[in-house]
Write a protein that holds these residues in place. Structure first.
Motif: not given
Length: 114
Positions: A77-81, A92-96
């Motif tokens: 059920t659970y995908g990318d965070i 965060s999974n990305e630089e912001n």
């Protein structure tokens, strides 16, 4: 999350997570927020499990036996965070980058709002 921390569970073991979920094979993928817990598993391992009473009410299953988050949880059920947080930190999974729109800031200054 606060109840777990007040019960003496260390902050690093509890997170609120926001990310993609697909509740069933025929459902559209969407966004959802849920709690995760760093559970003690076999042989001293620790792994993140979902504590999500909105998708799956499973309070009768001990945390140590719940499906692993990195395996998709229940029925994948659970995908990318997108991001996660607890009472001390956020991730965060990305630089912001934080960008200030100067025209909005200038207008707000002119109006005396900032």
């Amino acid at each position: 999350m606060r109840k777990r921390i007040n019960a003496g569970i260390e902050s690093y073991r509890v997170k609120c997570v926001a990310g993609y979920v697909t509740p069933s094979e025929t459902a559209v993928t969407g966004g959802h927020a849920y709690c995760t817990y760093l559970a003690d598993r076999e042989e001293g391992d620790q792994n993140w499990v979902c504590l999500d009473w909105c998708m799956y009410e499973d309070s009768d299953i001990p945390c140590e036996l719940k499906p692993l988050l990195n395996d998709g949880g229940y029925d994948n059920t659970y995908g990318d965070i997108w991001f996660s947080f607890n009472n001390e930190y956020s991730w965060s999974n990305e630089e912001n980058d934080i960008v200030i729109d100067k025209s909005v800031k200038s207008l707000a200054l002119a109006l005396g709002d900032m």
